[in-house]
Each structure stands twice: as C-alpha cells, then as structure tokens.
Design a protein around this motif. Structure first.
Motif, PDB file in Angstrom:
ATOM      1  N   LYS A   1     -12.803  -1.329  10.278  1.00 30.08           N
ATOM      2  CA  LYS A   1     -12.085  -0.572   9.240  1.00 30.08           C
ATOM      3  C   LYS A   1     -11.003  -1.449   8.616  1.00 30.08           C
ATOM      4  O   LYS A   1     -10.813  -1.480   7.397  1.00 30.08           O
ATOM      5  CB  LYS A   1     -11.495   0.699   9.862  1.00 30.08           C
ATOM      6  CG  LYS A   1     -10.936   1.688   8.839  1.00 30.08           C
ATOM      7  CD  LYS A   1      -9.490   1.433   8.654  1.00 30.08           C
ATOM      8  CE  LYS A   1      -8.815   2.493   7.811  1.00 30.08           C
ATOM      9  NZ  LYS A   1      -7.479   2.062   7.407  1.00 30.08           N
ATOM     10  N   LEU A   2     -10.276  -2.194   9.437  1.00 28.74           N
ATOM     11  CA  LEU A   2      -9.237  -3.087   8.916  1.00 28.74           C
ATOM     12  C   LEU A   2      -9.839  -4.210   8.079  1.00 28.74           C
ATOM     13  O   LEU A   2      -9.280  -4.589   7.042  1.00 28.74           O
ATOM     14  CB  LEU A   2      -8.385  -3.642  10.055  1.00 28.74           C
ATOM     15  CG  LEU A   2      -7.418  -2.631  10.662  1.00 28.74           C
ATOM     16  CD1 LEU A   2      -6.897  -3.100  12.008  1.00 28.74           C
ATOM     17  CD2 LEU A   2      -6.269  -2.349   9.706  1.00 28.74           C
TER      18      LEU A   2
ATOM     19  N   ASP B   1     -10.804  -4.648   0.457  1.00 30.82           N
ATOM     20  CA  ASP B   1     -10.487  -3.742  -0.654  1.00 30.82           C
ATOM     21  C   ASP B   1      -9.172  -4.090  -1.355  1.00 30.82           C
ATOM     22  O   ASP B   1      -9.040  -3.895  -2.557  1.00 30.82           O
ATOM     23  CB  ASP B   1     -10.411  -2.289  -0.168  1.00 30.82           C
ATOM     24  CG  ASP B   1     -11.750  -1.722   0.246  1.00 30.82           C
ATOM     25  OD1 ASP B   1     -12.799  -2.333  -0.080  1.00 30.82           O
ATOM     26  OD2 ASP B   1     -11.755  -0.669   0.931  1.00 30.82           O
ATOM     27  N   TRP B   2      -8.200  -4.584  -0.618  1.00 28.95           N
ATOM     28  CA  TRP B   2      -6.864  -4.852  -1.162  1.00 28.95           C
ATOM     29  C   TRP B   2      -6.641  -6.314  -1.532  1.00 28.95           C
ATOM     30  O   TRP B   2      -5.555  -6.682  -1.995  1.00 28.95           O
ATOM     31  CB  TRP B   2      -5.803  -4.383  -0.172  1.00 28.95           C
ATOM     32  CG  TRP B   2      -5.648  -2.899  -0.210  1.00 28.95           C
ATOM     33  CD1 TRP B   2      -6.361  -1.968   0.496  1.00 28.95           C
ATOM     34  CD2 TRP B   2      -4.749  -2.168  -1.026  1.00 28.95           C
ATOM     35  NE1 TRP B   2      -5.947  -0.709   0.165  1.00 28.95           N
ATOM     36  CE2 TRP B   2      -4.957  -0.802  -0.767  1.00 28.95           C
ATOM     37  CE3 TRP B   2      -3.777  -2.537  -1.962  1.00 28.95           C
ATOM     38  CZ2 TRP B   2      -4.237   0.192  -1.396  1.00 28.95           C
ATOM     39  CZ3 TRP B   2      -3.051  -1.539  -2.589  1.00 28.95           C
ATOM     40  CH2 TRP B   2      -3.281  -0.189  -2.318  1.00 28.95           C
TER      41      TRP B   2
ATOM     42  N   VAL C   1       0.816  -1.220   0.000  1.00 28.42           N
ATOM     43  CA  VAL C   1       0.000   0.000   0.000  1.00 28.42           C
ATOM     44  C   VAL C   1       0.850   1.272   0.000  1.00 28.42           C
ATOM     45  O   VAL C   1       0.334   2.366   0.226  1.00 28.42           O
ATOM     46  CB  VAL C   1      -0.992   0.006   1.188  1.00 28.42           C
ATOM     47  CG1 VAL C   1      -1.959  -1.164   1.079  1.00 28.42           C
ATOM     48  CG2 VAL C   1      -0.280   0.011   2.527  1.00 28.42           C
TER      49      VAL C   1
ATOM     50  N   ASP D   1     -10.381  -2.774   4.794  1.00 31.74           N
ATOM     51  CA  ASP D   1      -9.103  -2.607   4.085  1.00 31.74           C
ATOM     52  C   ASP D   1      -8.663  -3.925   3.449  1.00 31.74           C
ATOM     53  O   ASP D   1      -8.243  -3.961   2.291  1.00 31.74           O
ATOM     54  CB  ASP D   1      -8.002  -2.126   5.035  1.00 31.74           C
ATOM     55  CG  ASP D   1      -8.153  -0.677   5.466  1.00 31.74           C
ATOM     56  OD1 ASP D   1      -8.950   0.060   4.851  1.00 31.74           O
ATOM     57  OD2 ASP D   1      -7.467  -0.295   6.440  1.00 31.74           O
TER      58      ASP D   1
ATOM     59  N   PRO E   1      -5.022   2.938   4.285  1.00 32.47           N
ATOM     60  CA  PRO E   1      -5.180   1.491   4.413  1.00 32.47           C
ATOM     61  C   PRO E   1      -4.183   0.884   5.405  1.00 32.47           C
ATOM     62  O   PRO E   1      -2.994   1.175   5.346  1.00 32.47           O
ATOM     63  CB  PRO E   1      -4.952   0.963   2.997  1.00 32.47           C
ATOM     64  CG  PRO E   1      -4.403   2.084   2.206  1.00 32.47           C
ATOM     65  CD  PRO E   1      -4.656   3.350   2.949  1.00 32.47           C
ATOM     66  N   PHE E   2      -4.710   0.107   6.314  1.00 29.74           N
ATOM     67  CA  PHE E   2      -3.936  -0.675   7.285  1.00 29.74           C
ATOM     68  C   PHE E   2      -3.132   0.165   8.274  1.00 29.74           C
ATOM     69  O   PHE E   2      -2.301  -0.367   8.995  1.00 29.74           O
ATOM     70  CB  PHE E   2      -2.999  -1.661   6.567  1.00 29.74           C
ATOM     71  CG  PHE E   2      -3.683  -2.528   5.566  1.00 29.74           C
ATOM     72  CD1 PHE E   2      -4.559  -3.519   5.971  1.00 29.74           C
ATOM     73  CD2 PHE E   2      -3.480  -2.341   4.200  1.00 29.74           C
ATOM     74  CE1 PHE E   2      -5.211  -4.311   5.041  1.00 29.74           C
ATOM     75  CE2 PHE E   2      -4.120  -3.129   3.269  1.00 29.74           C
ATOM     76  CZ  PHE E   2      -4.987  -4.116   3.686  1.00 29.74           C
TER      77      PHE E   2
END
Length: 184
Positions: free
Chosen positions: A114-115, A121-122, A80, A118, A94-95
């Motif tokens: 949230k993580l 998403d990744w 990222v 992430d 991110p992260f």
C-alpha cells in the motif's frame, strides 16, 4: 544515532529451534524476529508476530540521524495535508501507515505494498512541489517500498548489523534514483 530501515526479502517462516541467546537477529543464519506494534497490529498483515523468519536477501536504507528522518516525515505529512490531530487521522489515507508507525514494529507485505502505491501516486506532486533534498528522501523511501514485493517486509534499525551489506546494497539503490525519478 543513524537510522536505517532494512527490507528483508524472500521470507519463509523458520521452523527450526531458536535458543535464548538468539536475540532478534542472527547474522550467521539470516533469521529475524517479527516485532509487533500493539497500536497498529494491521501493519503485520502477511506475517505472524513474534515468529522467526528466514530471509534470502536484505536491502538497507540509511536516513541519517533520527531528527532528519522525522523532519522529512513531517514534510511528507504536509505534502498530503495530514495532521495527527485532525478527525479521522487514523483512518485510511496516503502514507498513514508511516505516520502511525513511529519506527515501532515490522511493516508487513500488505501495508508495504500500500505504501509503495502511495509513493508512486504522489511522486509527481512531490517532484513538482518540494525541494530537491526532500525529493531525494521521497525517492529513497519509494525505492525502499518498491523493494518490498510478496514475501518481504520492512524493519527499523538504529544501526546496521552488517555495514558491508548496507554499503553494497545502498550503491545498488542509489543507482536506481536520479533527478528524473526511479529507474527499473
């Protein structure tokens, strides 16, 4: 020493009395104390520092020796384009919570959600751009944060309190991960 991260599920603030011999975990009563990270108090959102919580279940995730975990976190940072020395390194991204966490304190349900987002998403980028060993780590982390739903949190442990629980839960988690991604 081996590194484990445990997800405590079904949290409820404990209203009973805890004596001095309690420590920060109690195997017989399913209690744990929320540890804070003074540099990142927002990681606890959804929980109260130093309070004791009961939990309904726990899922343990093993990450090998500490240096192996750190190496994979460095690869995640590379994925990222995160550098702790860059301007804005502590701002949202991110992260960022994982990079700033350092295994100190509890990650509450808000930061965990949230993580989880992430990792979702990744996932495609990690699968396409990284080697199989790193993607296995990535998929395990994703599975871990996917376990953190409302009323759950994550804590770092150097060794499991109950190896049998870890082995049973680990088999359950591994069954959800394949080279083609996570399966519900």
């Amino acid at each position: 020493m081996s590194v484990y991260i445990v997800v405590y599920q079904g949290l409820k603030k404990y209203e009973g009395k805890v004596d001095e011999a309690y420590g920060n975990c109690d195997e017989d009563t399913n209690l744990f104390e929320v540890d804070g990270n003074s540099e990142c108090p927002e990681f606890l959102d959804g929980l109260e520092i130093d309070d004791v919580y009961s939990y309904r279940g726990e899922v343990w995730f093993g990450f090998g020796e500490g240096p192996a975990l750190n190496e994979n976190l460095e690869k995640l940072a590379g994925l990222v384009a995160y550098d702790s020395q860059m301007p804005g390194a502590n701002e949202p991204g991110p992260f960022r919570e994982l990079f700033r966490w350092g295994g100190v304190g509890t990650i509450g349900p808000v930061a965990s959600a949230k993580l989880a987002a992430d990792f979702a998403d990744w996932d495609a980028d990690a699968r396409a751009r990284c080697d199989a060993s790193f993607y296995s780590f990535f998929a395990t982390m994703r599975a871990m944060f996917d376990c953190v739903v409302a009323g759950a949190c994550v804590q770092y442990r150097v060794k499991p309190r109950r190896a049998v629980v870890h082995q049973i839960q680990r088999k359950h988690v591994d069954a959800r991960i394949s080279p083609h991604g996570l399966h519900p």
